[in-house]
Design an enzyme around this catalytic site. Sequence first.
Site, PDB file in Angstrom:
ATOM      1  N   SER A 131       2.189   0.868  -3.759  1.00  0.00           N
ATOM      2  CA  SER A 131       2.742   0.172  -2.601  1.00  0.00           C
ATOM      3  C   SER A 131       3.103   1.215  -1.543  1.00  0.00           C
ATOM      4  CB  SER A 131       3.989  -0.622  -2.995  1.00  0.00           C
ATOM      5  OG  SER A 131       4.523  -1.304  -1.882  1.00  0.00           O
ATOM      6  N   HIS A 150       7.287   3.547   8.273  1.00  0.00           N
ATOM      7  CA  HIS A 150       8.069   3.255   9.472  1.00  0.00           C
ATOM      8  C   HIS A 150       8.058   4.498  10.367  1.00  0.00           C
ATOM      9  CE1 HIS A 150       9.578  -0.553   7.980  1.00  0.00           C
ATOM     10  NE2 HIS A 150       9.891   0.026   6.835  1.00  0.00           N
ATOM     11  N   HIS A 196       1.872  -1.452   6.219  1.00  0.00           N
ATOM     12  CA  HIS A 196       2.101  -1.698   4.798  1.00  0.00           C
ATOM     13  C   HIS A 196       0.756  -1.850   4.107  1.00  0.00           C
ATOM     14  CE1 HIS A 196       1.908  -5.023   1.797  1.00  0.00           C
ATOM     15  NE2 HIS A 196       2.791  -4.265   1.179  1.00  0.00           N
ATOM     16  N   ASN A 210      -0.901  -2.338  -0.151  1.00  0.00           N
ATOM     17  CA  ASN A 210      -0.585  -2.508  -1.565  1.00  0.00           C
ATOM     18  C   ASN A 210      -1.872  -2.822  -2.312  1.00  0.00           C
ATOM     19  OD1 ASN A 210       0.052  -4.829  -3.785  1.00  0.00           O
ATOM     20  ND2 ASN A 210       1.617  -3.243  -3.808  1.00  0.00           N
ATOM     21  N   VAL A 211      -2.066  -2.192  -3.446  1.00  0.00           N
ATOM     22  CA  VAL A 211      -3.118  -2.593  -4.370  1.00  0.00           C
ATOM     23  C   VAL A 211      -2.499  -2.642  -5.760  1.00  0.00           C
ATOM     24  CG1 VAL A 211      -5.168  -1.876  -3.101  1.00  0.00           C
ATOM     25  CG2 VAL A 211      -3.927  -0.183  -4.434  1.00  0.00           C
ATOM     26  N   HIS A 240      -8.747  -4.136  12.628  1.00  0.00           N
ATOM     27  CA  HIS A 240      -9.495  -5.208  11.985  1.00  0.00           C
ATOM     28  C   HIS A 240     -10.956  -4.834  11.731  1.00  0.00           C
ATOM     29  CE1 HIS A 240      -6.744  -8.596  11.461  1.00  0.00           C
ATOM     30  NE2 HIS A 240      -6.054  -8.024  12.439  1.00  0.00           N
ATOM     31  N   HIS A 274      11.148 -18.904   8.518  1.00  0.00           N
ATOM     32  CA  HIS A 274      12.417 -19.260   9.152  1.00  0.00           C
ATOM     33  C   HIS A 274      12.486 -18.792  10.605  1.00  0.00           C
ATOM     34  CE1 HIS A 274      13.210 -15.278   7.315  1.00  0.00           C
ATOM     35  NE2 HIS A 274      13.982 -15.078   8.372  1.00  0.00           N
ATOM     36  N   GLY A 292      12.854  -6.113 -13.667  1.00  0.00           N
ATOM     37  CA  GLY A 292      13.752  -5.027 -14.022  1.00  0.00           C
ATOM     38  C   GLY A 292      13.265  -3.678 -13.564  1.00  0.00           C
ATOM     39  N   GLY A 293      12.538  -3.651 -12.454  1.00  0.00           N
ATOM     40  CA  GLY A 293      12.038  -2.388 -11.910  1.00  0.00           C
ATOM     41  C   GLY A 293      13.161  -1.552 -11.315  1.00  0.00           C
TER      42      GLY A 293
END
Length: 312
Positions: A98, A102, A112, A114-115, A153, A183, A266-267
């Site tokens: 991950s 910033h 960001h 992630n794989v 892209h 939200h 529980g990481g």
Amino acid sequence: MPPVSLEALQNVKSYMLTLQNSVCEGMESLEDSSRHFIRDTWEREAGGGGITCVLEGGETFEKAGVNFSYVMGNELPASATASRPELAGRAFHATGVSIVVHPKNPYVPTSHANVRYFYAPARSSDEAEVWWFGGGFDLTPYYGFKQDAIDWHIAAKSACDPFGAEVYEDFKSTCDKYFFIKHRNEPRGIGGLFFDDYNQGGFENAFALTQSVGDQFSKAYLPIVARRKGLDYGERERSFQAYRRGRYVEFNLVYDRGTLFGLQSGGRTESILMSLPSNVSWKYNYSPEPGSAEADLYETFLKPLDWINESP
């Protein structure tokens, strides 16, 4: 579907470690020579562990985290079985990388990637083993540049093209839907790629696609960082950056599947929450000045667009 051996699991783990090192090296090449990632190795009491790499306080990157983890357990957490309730109670192995970046300069977008890979062995001869890949990458600008969005892209499409003409559009659409702050009724950024529960074409095909996405991240992102990191900015831009970072925090703590999985399984909390920026603010009922660069972010960039076919 043929069994997926533990050897295959180790091959995925090996790739994840290679990717972590490659991404860190790429980002360090754009940073002040005195700044490097710290490497923090950790173990998980319930099984497994990981390596968290963090760079803070740089001239280019205010905070960048690249986290590798390989964890296992006797029962999949709720976030992993929400769309597959039949897997509740299964043991699991999970490994992934991950990445959250910033930058310091508000004209450089946050990014960001992630794989990840999940493997749930069969509990009996009557039950099939289950595995899938997931991941993607997305871009969150504070000040929009059409050329950056188009290039981002194009790179995303290049990662997908070898695996079918429809893959980019499918993953882009899924990304636009996933990285939406319900939200706030707005997207988190300009999107990119997102896929989950992916095992199409068998293990080798799905693994190759995941590697293509992981390897493409630096090729897509680092040129944008290099292009924008030297632009002049002032307190106004930094203030808006901190405000928009609040949206990033809201999404990660409320909706992000990786964050929820890490906490529920529980990481290591420090590694899971490395995605949060160092400086962030919230303002009551903020509205950008009409006609400003800040307003342009909302009016032009925080909308799902066909960026591949946009004009710079």
